[in-house]
Design an enzyme around this catalytic site. Structure first.
Site, PDB file in Angstrom:
ATOM      1  N   CYS E  52       0.853  -1.174   0.000  1.00 36.32           N
ATOM      2  CA  CYS E  52       0.000   0.000   0.000  1.00 36.32           C
ATOM      3  C   CYS E  52       0.899   1.238   0.000  1.00 36.32           C
ATOM      4  CB  CYS E  52      -0.901  -0.012   1.239  1.00 36.32           C
ATOM      5  SG  CYS E  52      -1.850   1.525   1.395  1.00 36.32           S
ATOM      6  N   ASP E  59      -0.264  -5.855   0.047  1.00 33.40           N
ATOM      7  CA  ASP E  59      -1.498  -6.205  -0.658  1.00 33.40           C
ATOM      8  C   ASP E  59      -1.241  -7.427  -1.539  1.00 33.40           C
ATOM      9  OD1 ASP E  59      -3.163  -4.108   0.254  1.00 33.40           O
ATOM     10  OD2 ASP E  59      -2.296  -2.724  -1.207  1.00 33.40           O
ATOM     11  N   VAL E  74       4.928 -11.384 -25.187  1.00 33.68           N
ATOM     12  CA  VAL E  74       5.746 -11.044 -24.022  1.00 33.68           C
ATOM     13  C   VAL E  74       6.561 -12.284 -23.653  1.00 33.68           C
ATOM     14  CG1 VAL E  74       3.982 -11.663 -22.298  1.00 33.68           C
ATOM     15  CG2 VAL E  74       5.764  -9.998 -21.728  1.00 33.68           C
ATOM     16  N   GLU E  75       7.806 -12.069 -23.340  1.00 30.51           N
ATOM     17  CA  GLU E  75       8.665 -13.171 -22.898  1.00 30.51           C
ATOM     18  C   GLU E  75       8.270 -13.454 -21.443  1.00 30.51           C
ATOM     19  OE1 GLU E  75      11.167 -15.474 -21.135  1.00 30.51           O
ATOM     20  OE2 GLU E  75      11.441 -13.347 -20.626  1.00 30.51           O
ATOM     21  N   SER E  76       7.978 -14.726 -21.140  1.00 28.14           N
ATOM     22  CA  SER E  76       7.304 -15.005 -19.873  1.00 28.14           C
ATOM     23  C   SER E  76       8.197 -14.811 -18.646  1.00 28.14           C
ATOM     24  CB  SER E  76       6.689 -16.402 -19.896  1.00 28.14           C
ATOM     25  OG  SER E  76       7.678 -17.382 -19.963  1.00 28.14           O
ATOM     26  N   HIS E  93      -4.712  -0.258  -6.172  1.00 24.24           N
ATOM     27  CA  HIS E  93      -5.233  -1.412  -6.898  1.00 24.24           C
ATOM     28  C   HIS E  93      -5.642  -1.075  -8.340  1.00 24.24           C
ATOM     29  CE1 HIS E  93      -4.917  -3.154  -3.095  1.00 24.24           C
ATOM     30  NE2 HIS E  93      -6.182  -3.382  -2.794  1.00 24.24           N
ATOM     31  N   GLU E  94      -6.445  -0.020  -8.479  1.00 20.27           N
ATOM     32  CA  GLU E  94      -6.937   0.295  -9.823  1.00 20.27           C
ATOM     33  C   GLU E  94      -5.784   0.670 -10.739  1.00 20.27           C
ATOM     34  OE1 GLU E  94      -7.943   1.674  -7.007  1.00 20.27           O
ATOM     35  OE2 GLU E  94     -10.142   1.716  -6.850  1.00 20.27           O
TER      36      GLU E  94
END
Ligand code: CA
Ligand code: CA
Ligand code: CA
Ligand code: CA
Ligand code: CA
Ligand code: CA
Ligand code: CA
Ligand code: CA
Ligand code: CA
Ligand code: CA
Ligand code: CA
Ligand code: CA
Ligand code: CA
Ligand code: CA
Ligand code: CA
Ligand code: CA
Lengths: 154, 154, 154, 154, 154, 154, 154, 154, 154, 154
Positions: E52, E59, E74-76, E93-94
């Site tokens: 947070c 969180d 995307v390379e994982s 969060h958003e």
């Protein structure tokens, strides 16, 4: 495996009709071909139906029969016909359930037998009837029937 | 939020008794405090019971009522008393279910209403009754009731 | 990501007490840091509680709030305090649910918002309240809340 | 199986009305036609309802009664009418549940009996009441009732 | 299939450490070897954690990322390190959820992408954040994430 | 609600016996007390049983009947007796299921009707039969029957 | 159906070994004996495994392949050998999943095909890959694969 | 129960920060106000995270702690801080899980305690660690944690 | 907790390759840091695969290993490499499962160990192999693995 | 592990045909490579089929065989062929199930063996047969088969 143990049977492999009542039904037995070992046989009859002896209305039950045979097995077609013979026969739930169990005991002289009758609701209240000849014998494999409880609607 | 919209109510917050019949029940309404928006109110009544009008035996149902209010809301205690008033009242399933819906419609003049009555089995056969005033209004959120079907025993 | 958008907040990171009523609660907003895209934010509040305005008895609800923000986000601690402020406050279910939704709309001017209030049963009859500002906007991902219906006991 | 054990019954197969109170109900018994064996009878009553003795509001319960009969069986229609007689009768949950069990014990003098009352929530809190005359008898088949716990909403 | 598309990667198959913040993380991409068809790639990250930004408390979130690649994947491993870089980083969060989605969009220029962030409850209220770049492209198979809603306890 | 619509009925509230065949059964109808609205009535019959016309062996089915009444409702006790009249009657699954539906259509002239017959397995293979008079009418609420598929053992 | 449609097959009914790589595998096809109707064929491969092309570590996937055949069916033993040929072959998840789908499309020229690859987690993050040739054809029954999402622990 | 039992606590109701390691965390206890009966307290911590001591990569676990208190209860905020202190601390799964249990035992001297650590998979293989001080005490109700086993995919 | 117990390890934190066979794999152990208490460690390996020693076809298993350590713990990366070394190794199910258990016993000299191998079906018949060194020690918490039985299809 | 224990086998790795009857089937055994420990092997055969000895109709069963080997293991391909040999062979359920168990006992001289035969319904009534040589040996891990009961339809 020899089929000859079935040679005296009257109903198996024949055109048969449903007996009109349990008294007219011939429950047949065959020698237990594995009588020197203790094992459990389970019949599950979700299609059992009889009549209310006073009102004549049909009743329905889900039956589970477990037994450890002694010298005899119940012949399954005769059991099916015997169970089917309740179709137009008046029978109270407790008596019916236990008497099926006891008739099998009389016929088969099993080492152990139990019967569970899970009756469909009438007036909203189902009756279940549970009988066994004794505590289950030790060392024999006898699983739980696993029938869920009645819940009504919603 | 003002409580004054409830100032004319007769039953809320009072000692009340269950009305003896639907006719004696006073369904009350309050102004919809959010009348300028369209939303859905759901009542779930798993404890509904009435009597068979011919035999006097009790019947039971799980009711789900969904409505999109117009100018009025049903006051929930009066709805509860109204539903409770069927307790000693004779009512057939189809008529009872739809008439509850329609009485609410007459009282509330809602934008839309539906009622589902899931009756407990009698004679082994449950009756479900589904009524709605129209297809659900577009743009209003109205989830499915999600009531499982009847299965008998076993 | 800059924290400065939170610089005007009064409650976050402070010792706060629960406001005594919704009127005393300060719902705060922060600039939507992703305001140029349309996305959905869901709050699930399974611990919502208020009082019956007439009897003073506690009521409980499971709330689900979904919104597509415009220029603002609700600050979550202020939302928590706002929801908590209903604890000793009288509130009818329909009004309470929709008014929470509308207060958020007034504060946030979102692109879209809906609120579902799944109230615990009183007198055996739960009330659910469903409101949305409009049909969900096309092209925004808004999953179903997935809340199961009430079943009573058994 | 002889029907004659039912010859003294007053209610079965008759037009009957619901007794107005438990005191007015006539619980009837019939000789246990299988009294020489120990078995278990279960009644599941998901439609039980009574009134709160103080407020007069209806209460609902899901009851499960298990007993091992001695010389008598409860006649099921009279049990249904007896349970139905609580419909307009005030009864506290604990008292009601245990008193049903004890009245059956007084009538039937069973080898063993238990009753579980799973009451619908009031004020959000369901009460369950469990009573049995003794530890279950050994060697008799008595399955678990299998009623799930209450979960509230959400 | 040629491995050479991975020849410029810095992190795959190397000893790497977790970057200290998202800014320090290097998200890498590789050419989409199936760029002439539209398909969907899903990453499920049930171990996402950040701090947070105001209180420093941890969180947690369960993230689901779906995308229809354009010219790049995307390379994982770099994605894993990027997601891990939030461990000691403050993030709302958003903003956090949407910014992860957007950083992937900036990197990959996908045909379509969505991200769902299912955050663990704080103060009893979980936040879910759902973003997609547009309505899902027609004709591409994109299953529902299937994440159940939060229910509190019981 | 007036009971007088039931004044011509022959079976309701009477001692009745199960008719010996469908031909002997008297399906009765009553005026639809809510004939000015379109609603759906569902009967669920998990206790249906008939005989195989060739072998005389009993067959079992779970039936679901949905209809939107026109001017008439089927009287439920007569439906129960009609369904019960198949008890000793030979009937093939497809024919039986569809003929029940059609007899109801002939009697009731409903706005719409469908019947689903989910037959218990014979020879290990259950048969399901689905018939409806037309596509479901728009704007009427008609839920899915929700019957699970057959799985055999294990 | 005549077996002669299989007359050109090289692997069926032969001792075969697992091909060392997908390139060495021979995928075979047979004429679709029901080519005049549209139906769906599903293969489920829960035992798929390949190697990470950079680290050589094993990867695992659960594959579901659905297709609506045109003039050809894939011969299933050759499909099994083809899938098995990835065992010691380096393959990235996205490429591998889609390339299997496309090789089948090239071979079969189906009306429609989709493949879902549900890969086991690596670093806590599973990758799922979903590809289909187009939206599913209307009027063909194609059930959902029903694979549950990954949840981590707890 | 008087609050004075909390009078010596250092962290409750204070601004606190997450301790940097378990050694720096202060676990606090309060007198058990119900010390004369045996009951069970369960903590569920689905957000536990630590670091791999060798690679520095994050690890995640779902912890369930059950204990039957003796003279002391653990103060829950101090427990939360203690568990949070593992966030940037290296810890092997077995050691970490058991040492948390033992530190609680040393602090609380409980009648009984158990801890289950359900760790997220690494390399596809999750580790679970289960420790209890002894067999559970007889006559105390201690439900199963009910955590499902890991299944991989599919 | 000291990391020094890991100072002799050869594989942890190193670039490693999968050993070509179990014989080439080096299972490593570390001192049990909690050796004075009895606890259980569970490894779940849903990605196990080996070859049929006669046909060379791949086999798959879901393994669950539970042990109560004595003086040693198995180092988890070496276990992973050891299990991975079966990938191209011929092994019968019974032998393979039990030998993995016994190799762990020889290495670890645990207080108790069990291994369950749930093998994928071949020819439609899966084999499960269950071995434990002795009955589980009393007073140690060892949950059931909870792996569901194989059901075939439907 | 040495393959030489398989050197005398006749069927494994050969082109084989299904034997025409159990008598013609050659059940083969191999030395138990782990004979100095007691463990359990489970075979699950959901595809067992035989013929009714009188009517010639096919029967189906789901078999579960658990055994604790002594000096021998059953070779699994020969078991598969043996079970497959019942395909065109007449066999009663009880005899068939127990005789399979006993033939395995004669071949293997196991420390313990049990077999459960869950037969598909015939005439609506499935038969389950449960046999074990003795109570399960103490200290050997033998999980429950977990097969659900039969429910009919609906
Ligand atoms: Ca009923
Ligand atoms: Ca209910
Ligand atoms: Ca009924
Ligand atoms: Ca059933
Ligand atoms: Ca309530
Ligand atoms: Ca809840
Ligand atoms: Ca929280
Ligand atoms: Ca919480
Ligand atoms: Ca059948
Ligand atoms: Ca099956
Ligand atoms: Ca992992
Ligand atoms: Ca989780
Ligand atoms: Ca993994
Ligand atoms: Ca799996
Ligand atoms: Ca197979
Ligand atoms: Ca049924």
């Amino acid at each position: 495996m020899s089929d000859s143990i079935y040679s005296g049977l009257q109903q198996l492999g024949q055109a048969t009709r449903m007996p009109a009542s349990p008294d007219e039904a011939t429950l047949e037995r065959v020698p237990n071909p594995q009588a020197d070992v203790a094992y459990c046989v389970r019949f599950t009859a979700p299609e059992f139906t009889s009549l209310c002896p006073l009102t004549g209305q049909p009743d329905f039950a889900h039956l589970v029969i477990d037994y450890v045979p002694g010298g005899w097995l119940v012949e399954s077609k005769s059991l099916k016909l015997y169970l089917g013979s309740f179709r137009n026969h008046g029978a109270f739930h407790e008596d019916c359930t236990v008497s099926i169990g006891r008739r099998l005991v009389a016929l088969l002289e099993p080492a152990w037998l139990r019967i569970g009758g899970y009756w469909y609701p009438r007036g909203g209240i189902p009756i279940d009837v549970f009988w066994q000849t004794a505590a289950p014998p030790e060392g024999v494999w006898i699983p739980d029937p696993g029938v869920p409880p009645y819940r009504g609607r919603g």
